[in-house]
Write a protein that holds these residues in place. Sequence first.
Motif, PDB file in Angstrom:
ATOM      1  N   GLN A 123     -22.780  -2.189 -32.348  1.00 29.81           N
ATOM      2  CA  GLN A 123     -24.020  -3.090 -32.110  1.00 29.81           C
ATOM      3  C   GLN A 123     -24.347  -2.829 -30.475  1.00 29.81           C
ATOM      4  OE1 GLN A 123     -24.455  -6.303 -33.957  1.00 29.81           O
ATOM      5  NE2 GLN A 123     -23.875  -4.752 -35.504  1.00 29.81           N
ATOM      6  N   VAL A 124     -25.411  -3.043 -30.143  1.00 29.66           N
ATOM      7  CA  VAL A 124     -25.813  -2.879 -28.865  1.00 29.66           C
ATOM      8  C   VAL A 124     -26.491  -4.321 -28.157  1.00 29.66           C
ATOM      9  CG1 VAL A 124     -27.583  -1.692 -27.306  1.00 29.66           C
ATOM     10  CG2 VAL A 124     -26.692  -0.499 -29.260  1.00 29.66           C
ATOM     11  N   PRO A 125     -25.734  -4.960 -27.509  1.00 25.76           N
ATOM     12  CA  PRO A 125     -25.954  -6.296 -27.017  1.00 25.76           C
ATOM     13  C   PRO A 125     -26.994  -6.239 -25.952  1.00 25.76           C
ATOM     14  CG  PRO A 125     -23.932  -5.519 -25.885  1.00 25.76           C
ATOM     15  CD  PRO A 125     -24.434  -4.598 -26.912  1.00 25.76           C
ATOM     16  N   ASP A 126     -27.622  -7.444 -25.361  1.00 24.83           N
ATOM     17  CA  ASP A 126     -28.556  -7.569 -24.294  1.00 24.83           C
ATOM     18  C   ASP A 126     -27.702  -7.409 -23.165  1.00 24.83           C
ATOM     19  OD1 ASP A 126     -30.302  -8.650 -22.538  1.00 24.83           O
ATOM     20  OD2 ASP A 126     -31.058 -10.099 -23.626  1.00 24.83           O
ATOM     21  N   PRO A 127     -28.258  -6.695 -22.271  1.00 27.19           N
ATOM     22  CA  PRO A 127     -27.410  -6.348 -20.875  1.00 27.19           C
ATOM     23  C   PRO A 127     -27.212  -7.284 -20.261  1.00 27.19           C
ATOM     24  CG  PRO A 127     -29.341  -5.074 -21.030  1.00 27.19           C
ATOM     25  CD  PRO A 127     -29.270  -5.724 -22.271  1.00 27.19           C
ATOM     26  N   LYS A 128     -28.275  -8.385 -20.350  1.00 30.36           N
ATOM     27  CA  LYS A 128     -27.987  -9.680 -19.604  1.00 30.36           C
ATOM     28  C   LYS A 128     -27.089 -10.675 -19.925  1.00 30.36           C
ATOM     29  CE  LYS A 128     -32.542 -10.245 -19.630  1.00 30.36           C
ATOM     30  NZ  LYS A 128     -32.851  -9.144 -20.559  1.00 30.36           N
ATOM     31  N   ASP A 129     -26.701 -10.542 -21.028  1.00 32.15           N
ATOM     32  CA  ASP A 129     -25.950 -11.485 -21.655  1.00 32.15           C
ATOM     33  C   ASP A 129     -24.462 -10.967 -22.052  1.00 32.15           C
ATOM     34  OD1 ASP A 129     -24.935 -13.610 -23.143  1.00 32.15           O
ATOM     35  OD2 ASP A 129     -26.225 -13.378 -24.688  1.00 32.15           O
ATOM     36  N   ARG A 130     -23.382 -11.466 -21.346  1.00 34.72           N
ATOM     37  CA  ARG A 130     -22.125 -11.015 -21.526  1.00 34.72           C
ATOM     38  C   ARG A 130     -21.175 -12.156 -21.625  1.00 34.72           C
ATOM     39  NH1 ARG A 130     -23.881  -6.956 -22.442  1.00 34.72           N
ATOM     40  NH2 ARG A 130     -23.793  -4.814 -21.960  1.00 34.72           N
ATOM     41  N   THR A 131     -21.853 -13.405 -21.978  1.00 30.76           N
ATOM     42  CA  THR A 131     -20.907 -14.636 -21.989  1.00 30.76           C
ATOM     43  C   THR A 131     -21.147 -15.575 -23.439  1.00 30.76           C
ATOM     44  OG1 THR A 131     -22.400 -15.743 -20.414  1.00 30.76           O
ATOM     45  CG2 THR A 131     -20.589 -14.751 -19.586  1.00 30.76           C
ATOM     46  N   SER A 132     -22.457 -15.044 -24.086  1.00 32.21           N
ATOM     47  CA  SER A 132     -22.724 -15.873 -25.096  1.00 32.21           C
ATOM     48  C   SER A 132     -21.849 -15.549 -26.319  1.00 32.21           C
ATOM     49  CB  SER A 132     -23.996 -15.672 -25.635  1.00 32.21           C
ATOM     50  OG  SER A 132     -24.244 -14.531 -26.007  1.00 32.21           O
ATOM     51  N   GLU A 133     -21.881 -16.407 -27.402  1.00 37.36           N
ATOM     52  CA  GLU A 133     -21.422 -16.297 -28.633  1.00 37.36           C
ATOM     53  C   GLU A 133     -21.702 -15.426 -29.361  1.00 37.36           C
ATOM     54  OE1 GLU A 133     -21.384 -16.547 -32.875  1.00 37.36           O
ATOM     55  OE2 GLU A 133     -23.034 -16.969 -31.627  1.00 37.36           O
ATOM     56  N   GLU A 134     -23.387 -14.764 -29.250  1.00 38.23           N
ATOM     57  CA  GLU A 134     -23.747 -13.656 -29.610  1.00 38.23           C
ATOM     58  C   GLU A 134     -22.968 -12.361 -29.372  1.00 38.23           C
ATOM     59  OE1 GLU A 134     -26.619 -11.215 -31.677  1.00 38.23           O
ATOM     60  OE2 GLU A 134     -25.880 -13.354 -32.051  1.00 38.23           O
ATOM     61  N   TYR A 135     -22.940 -12.425 -28.005  1.00 38.22           N
ATOM     62  CA  TYR A 135     -22.274 -10.877 -27.456  1.00 38.22           C
ATOM     63  C   TYR A 135     -20.808 -10.998 -27.993  1.00 38.22           C
ATOM     64  CZ  TYR A 135     -19.727  -8.128 -24.260  1.00 38.22           C
ATOM     65  OH  TYR A 135     -18.895  -7.105 -23.556  1.00 38.22           O
ATOM     66  N   PHE A 136     -19.970 -11.909 -28.001  1.00 44.74           N
ATOM     67  CA  PHE A 136     -18.473 -11.684 -28.470  1.00 44.74           C
ATOM     68  C   PHE A 136     -18.461 -11.565 -30.014  1.00 44.74           C
ATOM     69  CE2 PHE A 136     -17.947 -14.335 -24.501  1.00 44.74           C
ATOM     70  CZ  PHE A 136     -16.878 -13.639 -23.994  1.00 44.74           C
ATOM     71  N   ALA A 137     -19.335 -11.986 -30.735  1.00 46.79           N
ATOM     72  CA  ALA A 137     -19.502 -11.934 -32.082  1.00 46.79           C
ATOM     73  C   ALA A 137     -20.065 -10.382 -32.487  1.00 46.79           C
ATOM     74  CB  ALA A 137     -20.595 -12.658 -32.742  1.00 46.79           C
ATOM     75  N   MET A 138     -20.759  -9.835 -31.573  1.00 46.05           N
ATOM     76  CA  MET A 138     -21.051  -8.497 -31.707  1.00 46.05           C
ATOM     77  C   MET A 138     -19.952  -7.470 -31.531  1.00 46.05           C
ATOM     78  SD  MET A 138     -25.066  -8.568 -30.262  1.00 46.05           S
ATOM     79  CE  MET A 138     -25.386  -6.969 -30.651  1.00 46.05           C
ATOM     80  N   CYS A 139     -19.204  -7.819 -30.379  1.00 47.33           N
ATOM     81  CA  CYS A 139     -17.869  -7.130 -29.963  1.00 47.33           C
ATOM     82  C   CYS A 139     -17.000  -7.377 -31.159  1.00 47.33           C
ATOM     83  CB  CYS A 139     -17.273  -7.793 -28.790  1.00 47.33           C
ATOM     84  SG  CYS A 139     -18.364  -7.494 -27.577  1.00 47.33           S
ATOM     85  N   ARG A 140     -16.861  -8.436 -31.948  1.00 46.10           N
ATOM     86  CA  ARG A 140     -16.000  -8.673 -33.050  1.00 46.10           C
ATOM     87  C   ARG A 140     -16.312  -7.845 -34.328  1.00 46.10           C
ATOM     88  NH1 ARG A 140     -11.054  -9.480 -35.059  1.00 46.10           N
ATOM     89  NH2 ARG A 140     -11.157 -10.957 -36.870  1.00 46.10           N
ATOM     90  N   ILE A 141     -17.633  -7.760 -34.516  1.00 49.30           N
ATOM     91  CA  ILE A 141     -18.150  -6.783 -35.441  1.00 49.30           C
ATOM     92  C   ILE A 141     -17.546  -5.387 -35.304  1.00 49.30           C
ATOM     93  CG2 ILE A 141     -20.364  -5.671 -36.335  1.00 49.30           C
ATOM     94  CD1 ILE A 141     -21.593  -8.681 -36.287  1.00 49.30           C
ATOM     95  N   ASP A 142     -17.804  -5.094 -33.996  1.00 46.75           N
ATOM     96  CA  ASP A 142     -17.356  -3.525 -33.662  1.00 46.75           C
ATOM     97  C   ASP A 142     -16.054  -3.227 -34.054  1.00 46.75           C
ATOM     98  OD1 ASP A 142     -20.152  -2.627 -33.183  1.00 46.75           O
ATOM     99  OD2 ASP A 142     -19.848  -2.925 -31.065  1.00 46.75           O
ATOM    100  N   LYS A 143     -15.282  -4.386 -33.660  1.00 45.10           N
ATOM    101  CA  LYS A 143     -13.766  -4.184 -33.732  1.00 45.10           C
ATOM    102  C   LYS A 143     -13.241  -4.109 -35.165  1.00 45.10           C
ATOM    103  CE  LYS A 143      -9.237  -6.140 -32.507  1.00 45.10           C
ATOM    104  NZ  LYS A 143      -8.550  -7.021 -31.672  1.00 45.10           N
ATOM    105  N   LEU A 144     -14.098  -4.782 -35.824  1.00 48.29           N
ATOM    106  CA  LEU A 144     -13.658  -5.067 -37.594  1.00 48.29           C
ATOM    107  C   LEU A 144     -14.069  -3.528 -38.050  1.00 48.29           C
ATOM    108  CD1 LEU A 144     -14.706  -8.643 -38.352  1.00 48.29           C
ATOM    109  CD2 LEU A 144     -12.499  -7.679 -38.206  1.00 48.29           C
TER     110      LEU A 144
END
Length: 210
Positions: A123-144
Amino acid sequence: MSAMFLQACAPEVSRLVVHGDSTAIASRIPLIEKVWNIAPRLDKSRWFNIISSRSGMRVYNDGEPGQSMVSMRDRLAKDVAHRQVTTIFYDRRNTGERPEDYVKTLAGAISLLSTDKFLIVPQVPDPKDRTSEEYFAMCRIDKLVSQRWPANTFNEVERRAFVTALDEPRTRIDGLHRNALGQKIEAEAIGRWLAHKRWLDSGGESDVRS
């Protein structure tokens, strides 16, 4: 002689297939560039065209901007012609799916393949967004994904390098989509991973459905 003639005239078989959303098709936002979504093969700066040009492999791209993982799985289910070739999944969380549901649906898509040669691009998140639910969900997807298919995605060092390189504002045309520089970075990283796996061989030019 006739058999040789028919073989020479037969359409080349795609050696790589890409499934995903606007990141897969390399969709562009500015209206003047929308034409490239109609005929992406004309844009040699797209990441998959770069890989095709460098490897000689014909690429079939079935990306669909904005689709959910469920939609991507359903499109793959209808595409029986490319299930046996090396497959790239390049899809970001678009519709707010729970990470566990996203990965479960992805597993369903993978189960339709007739090959174990597939890459799940991080997943490639928006570089300006590191605190939203979207960012953490994308990190979770990568981990899974890394836990379930460690041999079919970037390792942690590769993932961090990939995301960090695309964090640069100069790689984006907006907060999400990549410009020519960003797509060159994508082509380098994805192409290098495929080459390391020895999954690149000869084919032809890209074959893209918009």
